[in-house]
Design an enzyme around this catalytic site. Structure first.
Site: not given
Ligand SMILES: COc1cccc(CC(=N)NC(=O)c2cccnc2OC2CCNCC2)c1
Length: 389
Positions: A5-6, A3, A150, A389, A141
């Site tokens: 950067f981190w 990592h 970036l 969100l 990005v």
């Molecule tokens: C079903 O469509 C998707 C499109 C993109 C990614 C994912 C899987 C995923 N990464 N899901 C989550 O991160 C997720 C699953 C359940 C509840 N909240 C969530 O993420 C929220 C909170 C973090 N920012 C994105 C929305 C699913």
């Protein structure tokens, strides 16, 4: 995977895990504003910084389209988040927001928006300390500009602009492991429209299950069953604030909502956020609350469907109604509103309803992070009262 950067940032480092001699709290002290870098970080010469005015329909459309085409996809690249314009305006303009924290990167020649990162102010309680933080989100990005490094300079720039407002901590989530998660959540899905979910490949027909048996398994009543269950209204803000503050006080890390925050984050907004409460028919007290936000996903490469309509569990409190019955009513109204699936993380007390209400585990995890704030020990997801969100 190093990592690079981190390892340069004030975040919990993997090498420090288990070192209980390190105190809980800020990793680096706040600095006088005069010592904060006054000018923006340097971008590669073909790019320039831009501040995105989300009140402008054109700029909001540019951010919307960048995210629609280049933001987070699931692990199998079958779906991509498709936050709506109205959702982005809501998410990025809470009380006290700073337009300077809505940061874009443009190509100098074409003037096209090729990257974005955002922050919004939030008060987050960590154990007994209420800390002013920035919630960082929507880092994106353009697909064609990946691995040009970036993201690190965008993270440094939003950090610099947050420091200029005398804020020294931040909270963010990621689907990938970075130094160092404060907790790692599992996500769960409850089918509402199983036929569509199976047709688009979001779900698979269970072993020894027929489609008609599956449709029957996920069937829900046409109306919520709890007496006094109704949509939240402006007059409910004080009561919902009391209910939420009391509920969230039990978690190690949680949002510190006041009435102003509740008015913005939890009053219903069509196609953005829905919130319901139970008003006791006898006493007219507000005894329970549930909410979910609207985050559709583009379905990639399916001939018959373009959009997956997904509801995401937000904040829920049950004090008189059983949590199971309250959340089942949330499922019922989300089905009524045409959602295909109801998603939830195993945060707060959600674990208690997930299996019972026929949620299935998702195939990924969501990691939560704090910037410049060390926790002595990681939290269990059930100790987290923060939904980003
Ligand atoms: C079903 O469509 C998707 C499109 C993109 C990614 C994912 C899987 C995923 N990464 N899901 C989550 O991160 C997720 C699953 C359940 C509840 N909240 C969530 O993420 C929220 C909170 C973090 N920012 C994105 C929305 C699913």
């Amino acid at each position: 995977k190093t990592h690079k950067f981190w390892e340069t940032q004030p975040v919990g480092q993997f090498k420090d895990i288990g070192d209980t001699s390190l105190p809980e709290g800020p990793i680096e002290p706040a600095t006088p504003l005069s010592e904060v870098k006054q000018e923006p970080y340097n971008l590669p010469s073909v790019y320039e910084w831009t501040t995105c005015d989300m009140n402008s329909d054109d700029m909001c459309s540019e951010v919307y389209n960048l995210l629609k085409n280049n933001y987070v996809e699931d692990d199998e690249n079958m779906f991509r988040f498709n936050y709506s314009k109205e959702f982005l305006r809501w998410a990025l303009r809470p009380p006290g927001y700073y337009q300077s924290w809505h940061i874009g990167v443009r190509a100098k020649t074409s003037k096209k928006l090729v990257a974005f990162i955002s922050g919004v102010p939030a008060r987050i309680r960590v154990r007994d300390e209420v800390v002013k933080m920035a919630e960082i989100n929507f880092l994106c990005v353009h697909k064609k500009l990946r691995s040009k490094r970036l993201a690190p300079v965008m993270i440094k720039e939003v950090t610099r602009r947050v420091h200029l407002e005398n804020i020294w901590q931040a909270a963010y989530t990621a689907g990938v492991i970075l130094p160092t998660p404060i907790t790692t959540c599992q996500y769960w899905h409850r089918s509402l429209n199983p036929k569509k979910l199976i047709d688009v490949g979001f779900s698979r027909l269970g072993a020894r299950m027929t489609m008609s048996r599956t449709i029957k398994l996920y069937k829900l009543p046409d109306a919520p069953i709890t007496p006094g269950f109704r949509k939240m209204e402006p007059r409910d803000v004080p009561a919902v604030t009391r209910l939420l503050r009391n509920y969230l006080s039990q978690f190690g890390v949680a949002t510190d909502f006041d009435e102003n925050d509740v008015e913005h984050w939890l009053l219903p907004r069509e196609d953005v956020v829905d919130s319901y409460l139970v008003e006791s028919p006898e006493t007219h007290d507000v005894t329970d609350f549930c909410s979910f936000y609207t985050l559709p996903s583009t379905i990639l490469g399916n001939p018959n469907y373009t959009t997956l309509k997904a509801a995401y569990s937000y904040y829920n409190v049950a004090t008189q109604t059983s949590f199971l019955q309250l959340m089942n009513d949330a499922l019922i109204v989300s089905k009524q509103k045409g959602f295909d699936v109801f998603n939830a993380l195993d945060v707060m007390h959600n674990e208690s309803f997930l299996k019972e209400l026929k949620f299935g585990p998702g195939d990924g995890q969501l990691h939560y992070y704090l910037y410049n704030y060390r926790l002595k020990s990681a939290l269990k997801p059930a100790e987290l009262g923060l939904v980003l969100l």
